[in-house]
Scaffold this motif. Structure first.
Motif, PDB file in Angstrom:
ATOM      1  N   THR A  12     -10.957 -11.770  -2.918  1.00 11.60           N
ATOM      2  CA  THR A  12     -12.383 -11.838  -2.577  1.00 11.60           C
ATOM      3  C   THR A  12     -12.853 -13.286  -2.465  1.00 11.60           C
ATOM      4  O   THR A  12     -12.192 -14.204  -2.938  1.00 11.60           O
ATOM      5  CB  THR A  12     -13.242 -11.119  -3.632  1.00 11.60           C
ATOM      6  N   VAL A  35     -15.193  -7.107   4.611  1.00 11.44           N
ATOM      7  CA  VAL A  35     -14.686  -6.107   3.682  1.00 11.44           C
ATOM      8  C   VAL A  35     -15.432  -6.272   2.363  1.00 11.44           C
ATOM      9  O   VAL A  35     -15.450  -7.377   1.797  1.00 11.44           O
ATOM     10  CB  VAL A  35     -13.175  -6.279   3.442  1.00 11.44           C
ATOM     11  N   VAL A  55     -13.517 -11.164   2.938  1.00 12.44           N
ATOM     12  CA  VAL A  55     -13.494 -10.189   1.843  1.00 12.44           C
ATOM     13  C   VAL A  55     -14.471 -10.655   0.783  1.00 12.44           C
ATOM     14  O   VAL A  55     -14.392 -11.779   0.291  1.00 12.44           O
ATOM     15  CB  VAL A  55     -12.090 -10.023   1.252  1.00 12.44           C
ATOM     16  N   VAL A  58      -9.521   0.083  -1.476  1.00 15.91           N
ATOM     17  CA  VAL A  58      -9.198  -1.323  -1.743  1.00 15.91           C
ATOM     18  C   VAL A  58      -8.217  -1.426  -2.908  1.00 15.91           C
ATOM     19  O   VAL A  58      -7.764  -0.424  -3.458  1.00 15.91           O
ATOM     20  CB  VAL A  58     -10.475  -2.128  -2.040  1.00 15.91           C
ATOM     21  N   VAL A 100      -6.214  -2.862   2.635  1.00 15.29           N
ATOM     22  CA  VAL A 100      -7.445  -2.095   2.841  1.00 15.29           C
ATOM     23  C   VAL A 100      -7.084  -0.841   3.633  1.00 15.29           C
ATOM     24  O   VAL A 100      -6.567  -0.932   4.745  1.00 15.29           O
ATOM     25  CB  VAL A 100      -8.493  -2.931   3.605  1.00 15.29           C
ATOM     26  N   THR A 159       0.863  -1.136   0.000  1.00 16.75           N
ATOM     27  CA  THR A 159       0.000   0.000   0.000  1.00 16.75           C
ATOM     28  C   THR A 159       0.894   1.177   0.000  1.00 16.75           C
ATOM     29  O   THR A 159       1.889   1.146   0.630  1.00 16.75           O
ATOM     30  CB  THR A 159      -0.775   0.074   1.276  1.00 16.75           C
ATOM     31  N   THR A 197      -7.676  -6.751  -4.098  1.00 19.04           N
ATOM     32  CA  THR A 197      -7.824  -7.347  -2.771  1.00 19.04           C
ATOM     33  C   THR A 197      -8.546  -8.670  -2.974  1.00 19.04           C
ATOM     34  O   THR A 197      -9.534  -8.735  -3.671  1.00 19.04           O
ATOM     35  CB  THR A 197      -8.670  -6.425  -1.871  1.00 19.04           C
ATOM     36  N   GLN A 221     -16.590  -0.784  -1.351  1.00 20.96           N
ATOM     37  CA  GLN A 221     -15.408  -0.118  -0.789  1.00 20.96           C
ATOM     38  C   GLN A 221     -15.702   0.291   0.653  1.00 20.96           C
ATOM     39  O   GLN A 221     -15.699   1.463   1.009  1.00 20.96           O
ATOM     40  CB  GLN A 221     -15.019   1.086  -1.645  1.00 20.96           C
ATOM     41  N   THR A 242     -15.358  -5.173  -1.450  1.00 21.19           N
ATOM     42  CA  THR A 242     -14.560  -4.479  -2.457  1.00 21.19           C
ATOM     43  C   THR A 242     -15.449  -3.697  -3.429  1.00 21.19           C
ATOM     44  O   THR A 242     -15.010  -2.709  -4.000  1.00 21.19           O
ATOM     45  CB  THR A 242     -13.693  -5.473  -3.250  1.00 21.19           C
TER      46      THR A 242
END
Length: 313
Positions: free
Chosen positions: A230, A196, A312, A221, A291, A30, A228, A201, A198
C-alpha cells in the motif's frame, strides 16, 4: 505448494509464472483453482531516493523543475558494457535501483529506441539496462515520472532488494531509475488510472484528468501475513492469458509492483510480482498479495493500455 510455471503465449525463454498467473511463479502469489498460482505481494513503503525518513508527498505531475544542484551529463556506455549489465526485468534484483515509496497520479509513457542503461541516484555509472523488448518480445513499456535535463526518472519492473535482506522495514514494492531521455519515444498517454483499495477491497478505474471514478469493482486482496503493498504506485507492465494457472481465458494483468513481505513464497524465482487477475473469490483478505477480480473487472482492465498507473491504497 509450488505452482507450475505458466507459459504465456508468444513468450521467449523465460516466462513469468505462478500464481495467479499474475505473474511469475513465485512472485505473484494467489491460489487459483486447485493449483496454487500466485501473485504475491505485500509491500512496505520504502523511501524514494533514501533509506529512511517520512513518506514523501504524492507526485501529481510530470514536471521538469529546475534542480537545486547541477544535473550530471549522460556518461558514454559502449555496447559491450551495456550488454553485460543485468536486465531490469520482473525477476531481477538490482541493488543500485532507487526505492519508490510514493503514489503518483500522472506520468508519461514511452517505448525505447534501443536497449538503454539505467542509473541510480549518482548517475555516474549504469546499474542495469532496459531491454528494447520485454519477456513477451513486445516493445518494453516505460513509465516516466520526471524529466531533468538529458534524463528521465522512470519506474522499473525489477526489485532493489529482497524482503529477507531488508529487515523489519520490508523491501521496496516499486523501484525507479534514471534513463537517458534521448532513448525514449513517447506513446499515447493513458486517459485513466487504476486505484486498488485494500481497506474497501475494491478496484476502481478513474479518469487521469479529473479523478472521477469511471468503473468500480469488488476485489480480493492480500492476507495480514502476505499483504498487498500500500501507499505506492506501479504500472501495468504486461498481460497474457494462461489457463494452466487457473485463471481461465482471462488475461493476467501483470504490474511492476512486488511483495515486500516475502521473497518467493512458492519457491520460484520470479520476484514476488503482484498481479490483478481473475479468481472465483473476489472479496476478503484472501491472496498472497495479488488482487483477485471478476471476469467483468479483468475485461475492464484489459481494455486499458500498458503503462497505466496502478496505485494501491
Amino acid at each position: 505448494t509450488v505452482p507450475h510455471r505458466p507459459v504465456p503465449p508468444v513468450r521467449p525463454t523465460a516466462t513469468p509464472t505462478p500464481e495467479v498467473l499474475l505473474v511469475q511463479r513465485s512472485t505473484l502469489w494467489t491460489t487459483v483453482g486447485g493449483v496454487a498460482a500466485a501473485v504475491a505481494a505485500a509491500a512496505i513503503a520504502v523511501p524514494l531516493l533514501t533509506a529512511g525518513g517520512p513518506a514523501p508527498a504524492a507526485v501529481t505531475t510530470h514536471s521538469a523543475a529546475a534542480p537545486s544542484t547541477p544535473v550530471p551529463g549522460v556518461p558514454h556506455v559502449d555496447a559491450a558494457a551495456l550488454a553485460a549489465l543485468p536486465e531490469a526485468q520482473y525477476s531481477a534484483v538490482v541493488d543500485g535501483l532507487l526505492p519508490w515509496d510514493r503514489t503518483t497520479t500522472a506520468a508519461h509513457v514511452f517505448h525505447l529506441t534501443a536497449d538503454a542503461p539505467l542509473f541510480g541516484d549518482g548517475r555516474t555509472a549504469p546499474v542495469a539496462r532496459f531491454a528494447k523488448t520485454d519477456f513477451l518480445q513486445q516493445p518494453t513499456t516505460v513509465v516516466g515520472l520526471r524529466r531533468q535535463g538529458p534524463w528521465e526518472l522512470v519506474l522499473t519492473p525489477a526489485r532493489r532488494q529482497l524482503p529477507s535482506a531488508a529487515g523489519a522495514g520490508g523491501a521496496a514494492a516499486q523501484t525507479a531509475a534514471w534513463v537517458p531521455a534521448d532513448l525514449l519515444t513517447a506513446v499515447a498517454a493513458p486517459t485513466a488510472r487504476v486505484v486498488v483499495s485494500t481497506t474497501e477491497q475494491s478496484v476502481s478505474i478513474v479518469s487521469a484528468s479529473t479523478g472521477a471514478v469511471q468503473q468500480h469493482f469488488a476485489a480480493g486482496v492480500g492476507t495480514a501475513d502476505t499483504p498487498t503493498p500500500t501507499g505506492v504506485t506501479g504500472y501495468l507492465e504486461e498481460r497474457y492469458a494462461d489457463p494452466s494457472q487457473g485463471t481461465g481465458e482471462h488475461p493476467i494483468q501483470l504490474t511492476s509492483l512486488h511483495s515486500s513481505a516475502a521473497d518467493e513464497p512458492y519457491g520460484g524465482h520470479d520476484g514476488g510480482l503482484i498481479g490483478l487477475h481473475w479468481n472465483a473469490t473476489t472479496s476478503g483478505a484472501v491472496s498472497h498479495g495479488c488482487v483477485r477480480l471478476s471476469a467483468e473487472a479483468v475485461a475492464a482492465l484489459d481494455a486499458l493500455p500498458l503503462g497505466t498507473l496502478v496505485t494501491v491504497e
